[in-house]
Write an enzyme that holds these catalytic residues in place. Structure first.
Site, PDB file in Angstrom:
ATOM      1  N   GLY A 152       0.825  -1.203   0.000  1.00 56.54           N
ATOM      2  CA  GLY A 152       0.000   0.000   0.000  1.00 56.54           C
ATOM      3  C   GLY A 152       0.857   1.249   0.000  1.00 56.54           C
ATOM      4  N   HIS A 211       0.567   6.799   8.904  1.00 54.62           N
ATOM      5  CA  HIS A 211       1.378   5.620   9.223  1.00 54.62           C
ATOM      6  C   HIS A 211       2.807   5.788   8.690  1.00 54.62           C
ATOM      7  CE1 HIS A 211       1.829   1.128   9.765  1.00 54.62           C
ATOM      8  NE2 HIS A 211       2.821   1.376   8.933  1.00 54.62           N
ATOM      9  N   GLU A 212       2.929   6.154   7.425  1.00 54.26           N
ATOM     10  CA  GLU A 212       4.261   6.248   6.825  1.00 54.26           C
ATOM     11  C   GLU A 212       5.060   7.420   7.383  1.00 54.26           C
ATOM     12  OE1 GLU A 212       5.178   3.758   5.439  1.00 54.26           O
ATOM     13  OE2 GLU A 212       3.275   2.829   4.948  1.00 54.26           O
ATOM     14  N   MET A 270       5.242   2.736   1.328  1.00 52.44           N
ATOM     15  CA  MET A 270       6.572   2.400   1.829  1.00 52.44           C
ATOM     16  C   MET A 270       7.246   3.648   2.368  1.00 52.44           C
ATOM     17  SD  MET A 270       8.995   0.409   2.518  1.00 52.44           S
ATOM     18  CE  MET A 270      10.574   0.933   3.163  1.00 52.44           C
ATOM     19  N   GLU A 271       7.801   3.535   3.578  1.00 53.76           N
ATOM     20  CA  GLU A 271       8.265   4.683   4.352  1.00 53.76           C
ATOM     21  C   GLU A 271       9.669   5.162   4.030  1.00 53.76           C
ATOM     22  OE1 GLU A 271       9.190   1.034   7.067  1.00 53.76           O
ATOM     23  OE2 GLU A 271       7.687   1.606   5.591  1.00 53.76           O
ATOM     24  N   GLU A 296       6.219  -1.590  13.088  1.00 51.35           N
ATOM     25  CA  GLU A 296       4.909  -1.485  12.452  1.00 51.35           C
ATOM     26  C   GLU A 296       3.767  -1.352  13.448  1.00 51.35           C
ATOM     27  OE1 GLU A 296       4.725  -0.828   9.533  1.00 51.35           O
ATOM     28  OE2 GLU A 296       6.582  -1.563   8.622  1.00 51.35           O
ATOM     29  N   HIS A 322       6.761   6.579  10.577  1.00 53.20           N
ATOM     30  CA  HIS A 322       8.005   5.835  10.368  1.00 53.20           C
ATOM     31  C   HIS A 322       9.215   6.751  10.174  1.00 53.20           C
ATOM     32  CE1 HIS A 322       6.785   1.717  10.394  1.00 53.20           C
ATOM     33  NE2 HIS A 322       5.962   1.809   9.374  1.00 53.20           N
TER      34      HIS A 322
END
Length: 874
Positions: A315, A351-352, A317-318, A374, A355
């Site tokens: 979905g 969310h990303e 990537m950080e 995570e 990170h």
């Protein structure tokens, strides 16, 4: 905010300390090092030897987007920390120019001006271990040196490493080049120490076509154009892990904004889609401001860029400073995207960006600790969404994820949140709801209670007893949320005197009792018949919060599946939810209804619970209607489509007719107000429920819409609807379409959730095309979706045996855990179906003994609720 800041700093420091202590256990001194004497000794090891430590990478890459090849060079500044004549690092699917390899010492910036250049006696690429072994004639000197390597590689189509994604510009198909290195694919782009603990700085230079945009983790410091090519140099990065290095080369447009402290934030997308990036840009800027306060630490890089990628297996990537996203998780179209799409963008972006601190700045030592990375990012993404959009009440929706985590945790073939990883190939299988959602749930539980308590035992979905005890918090309310108690359940069993809570014994005799208040604890609760009856009354009268109504429903369903609660009593509980209007509760109830429908169909072929669930959902459907209402809540906008989809699945005739009417209007005018984005999925499913071999119009019309739209979210809605037909022939045709060139590789998994009538067709299709599926998707985690989606819904011991036999010679480390979990789910379903058949027979026998009349009908068998009793009408 000061309280939030305290929690954020505390958790960040706790993680940093944990990882530091773990990393200190690794042998890295000369006296602890074993001197390797043969290349053979490096084979078969899951980790790289520790006698060389990377400090700095200077990488230059030249991708050719026409031939899909690239050439590159890397100069790695190393510190030799132990006696060795070998240097061992990771490399995979690269062609190494063995004549170019050299080791120069001391490093160029050393005060010692006398440098020596060493050439290895042998350069060996061990493909099965994905390592490059360099054998030198003499023991390498302790200290800094420079390793240089020239190499070539291919821009692959597997969405890992350095790969190609396609897009259209002005009607012409074009390529872009992207990296996806997490968890262990940087080695497919350049030789490196591809382990998260091996942090270093990175200086990157790209040679690319002059008309293209070239992005990396850091800002551009120089750009030189020579003819059709340009050389782009980037600022050196802070120390980071290899999996966070990122490169994107393609034709893009962007929108940008600055944070209050001057960080430039941009959203990149395909030309013509720039307006769809504005919402995510606003969310990103506000989230960076929030996290600066939350972590009591500013964002550490001078820029943040977020890029929408057409072909992307995850979905999002950080990558440090250059976050990549699937288009559906970053772009939001005001006219065509749903409320759920909007919320997904917020959660994923939050969310990303979490990170960027928690994972990028502070990093796990090894993939065993993935849950720390995570789990926290998942938890804090909801915290951020709640701060930015409090009216959405997203913490109630976190329960959807919470339930998924409990469901996975209830399998015997589950795993702890911290699971030992030996081989890199095992990593993809723990990128799951345990590492993400259970990890987040445990953090949420600790944050809620700030203490520890324990279970009576581990709950298993199979109904068997688990081993061990855990310390977890227990909370309960009695008759009112004002009467509350928190305590530590530290023995098995332990008794609590409820008289301590209520002074009036008469009130205690009739009061409801709810454990796990607001469902913050990660455990199941079972109530006896009397307490459950009181809770049913409390649910019907809305005495309980939405989160507690959710919790009672979810725990009861889990207990019913585990055969620790009768199916009849569970249906009686469901009857208490007839007037439920809360999104979180109804959304879970709808998911449960689909599972109950499949199990009862398998347990008693010809039976049906359709009418029961139609009656259960009609009240909310009538309240919500088909059209959005002025001033309605975000949750109502999301719920409308889910309720209408459920009614379509269960065959509600009026819903099917109205959906058809709106769909025909949409085919005539794609901008008709009759088909709002929030109800399109429901309408598409309803259309497919009427499609058959003799009536293909709906199917062919949806394919036409799919081919005409350029909105990825619309394509996703259609793909997830095409396999809803009750006709197996149509289901097979739709499944074959997923494998066609018209469907992007990562989008094929969207259509795997077939109708209940199409399960056998899907299983046969999976077997017939397994070789192709394994070859196409087998290198990443997407392969697990094919197994889980198609295998897990079955409910017979014979089918479980058939599945085991088929995969006996086809299992590998990437699917082993998923396969075991899926087969366990089949066994759980089979036991539940078996229990349901026995309960049905006993129930009908009791009715017969009590002179109840069972009326024969010509229609299929139905299950109806009458005055609290479950009547089976045959």
């Amino acid at each position: 905010m000061s309280y939030i800041k305290g929690i954020g700093c505390g958790l960040l420091l706790a993680l940093a300390s944990y990882i530091y202590i773990r990393s200190r256990r690794r042998p890295d001194s000369r006296k602890n090092m074993k001197v390797m004497v043969s290349m053979e000794e490096f084979k078969g090891h899951p980790r790289l030897p520790k006698f060389a430590v990377p400090k700095r990478y200077d990488i230059r890459l030249k991708p050719n987007l026409t031939t899909c090849k690239f050439v590159g060079s890397v100069a790695i500044e190393l510190k030799i920390v132990a006696d060795t004549s070998f240097i061992v690092l990771n490399a995979a699917e690269l062609s190494i120019d063995t004549t170019s390899v050299s080791f120069t010492y001391p490093a160029a910036h050393s005060s010692n001006s006398k440098q020596q250049v060493l050439k290895p006696l042998k350069v060996d690429v061990i493909e099965e271990d994905e390592i490059l072994v360099l054998n030198f004639a003499d023991t390498l000197p302790i200290g800094l040196g420079l390793l240089t390597i020239l190499f070539q590689g291919s821009l692959n189509d597997k969405m890992r490493g350095f790969y190609i994604s396609t897009y259209e510009h002005n009607g012409e198909k074009k390529n872009m080049a992207i990296t996806q290195f997490k968890p262990d694919d940087a080695r497919r782009c350049f030789p490196c120490w591809d382990e998260p603990a091996c942090k270093a700085t990175f200086k990157i230079t790209l040679d690319v076509p002059s008309e293209l945009v070239a992005l990396s983790n850091m800002p551009i410091i120089e750009e030189k154009v020579v003819g059709d090519l340009k050389t782009v140099s980037y600022q050196e990065s802070p120390i980071m892990s290899t999996y966070l290095v990122a490169i994107v080369v393609g034709l893009f447009d962007y929108v940008e904004h600055l944070t209050s402290d001057g960080v430039k934030v941009r959203v990149y997308c395909q030309v013509g889609k720039v307006n769809q990036g504005k919402f995510a840009l606003d969310v990103a800027v506000r989230t960076l401001e929030l996290y600066k306060e939350y972590f009591a630490m500013p964002y550490s890089l001078p820029k943040l860029e977020m890029v929408a990628i057409p072909d992307f297996s995850f979905g999002s990537m950080e990558n440090y400073g250059l976050v990549t996203y699937h288009e559906t998780t970053l772009l939001y179209d005001v006219q065509h995207s749903t409320a759920a799409d909007k919320q997904r963008v917020v959660i994923v972006v939050a969310h990303e960006l979490a990170h960027q601190w928690f994972g990028n700045l502070v990093t796990m030592e090894w993939w065993t600790h993935l849950w720390l990375n995570e789990g926290f990012a998942t938890w804090v993404s909801y915290l951020a969404a709640d701060c930015l959009f409090p009216q959405w009440r997203v913490w109630t929706q976190f329960l959807d994820d919470y339930t998924e985590g409990l469901g996975m945790d209830g399998l015997r073939v589950s795993h702890p949140i911290e699971v030992k990883i030996n081989q890199a190939s095992e990593i993809d299988e723990i990128i799951d709801s345990i590492s993400y959602i259970k990890g987040a749930s445990v953090i949420r539980m600790l944050q809620s209670y700030l203490g520890a308590a324990c279970f009576q035992s581990r709950f298993l979905a199979s109904g068997s007893h688990g081993d061990g005890q855990w310390i977890v918090p227990i909370t309960l309310c009695c008759g009112s949320y004002d009467v509350r108690k928190n305590f530590l359940l530290q023995t098995n069993p332990e008794t609590l005197d409820m008289k301590e809570l209520m002074s009036e014994e008469s009130n205690l005799a009739s009061a409801w009792v709810k454990l796990n208040v607001d469902q913050t604890g990660f455990y199941r609760v079972e109530y006896d018949e009397d307490l459950e009856a009181r809770l049913r009354n409390a649910i019907e009268n809305k005495y309980l919060s939405a989160t507690d109504r959710f919790g009672i429903l979810d725990d009861s369903f889990a207990l019913c599946m585990a055969r620790q609660k009768s199916f009849i009593s569970f249906l009686a509980l469901l009857n208490a939810y007839k007037k439920e209007l809360e999104y979180t509760v109804l959304s879970n109830l709808i998911k449960i209804s689909y599972k109950v429908d499949r199990i009862t169909t398998d347990a008693a072929p010809g039976s049906s619970v359709d009418s029961f669930f139609i009656e259960l959902f009609l009240h909310s459907a009538m309240k919500l209607g088909w059209e959005p209402k002025t001033g309605e809540s975000h949750q109502d906008a999301m719920l409308r489509g889910e309720v209408l989809t459920a009614l379509a699945v269960f065959g509600h005739n009026l819903t099917l007719k109205e959906a058809s009417r709106r769909f025909y209007a949409f085919l005539e005018d794609r901008n008709t107000p009759l088909l709002h984005p929030d109800i399109r999925k429901a309408v598409y499913v309803a259309v497919m429920r009427r499609v058959s071999t003799s009536n293909r119009f709906g199917y062919e019309s949806l394919l036409r819409v799919y081919r005409e739209t350029n909105l990825r979210q619309e394509k996703a809605r259609i793909l997830s609807s095409l396999t809803s037909s009750p006709d197996p022939n149509i289901t097979l045709e739709a499944l074959n379409f997923l494998l066609s060139s018209e469907v992007r590789t990562q989008d094929a998994v969207l259509g795997l959730a077939v109708s209940r009538e199409g399960r056998e067709t899907a299983w046969s299709w999976l077997k017939n095309y397994w070789e192709h599926i394994s070859k196409t998707w087998g290198s990443g985690y997407l392969i697990t979706h094919f197994i889980n989606s198609i295998v897990s819904p079955f409910a017979s011991f014979e089918k479980a045996e058939e599945i085991q036999e088929f995969f006996a010679s086809r299992t590998n480390s990437k699917i082993a855990r998923t396969l075991k979990q899926s087969i366990e789910r089949v066994h759980i379903n089979a036991y539940w179906a078996q229990g349901f058949r026995i309960e049905l027979q006993n129930h009908l026998a009791r009715f017969s003994e009590r002179n109840f009349v069972v009326l024969p009908q010509k229609s299929d068998a139905k299950i109806e609720m009458l005055e609290g009793y479950c009547i089976f009408v045959l």
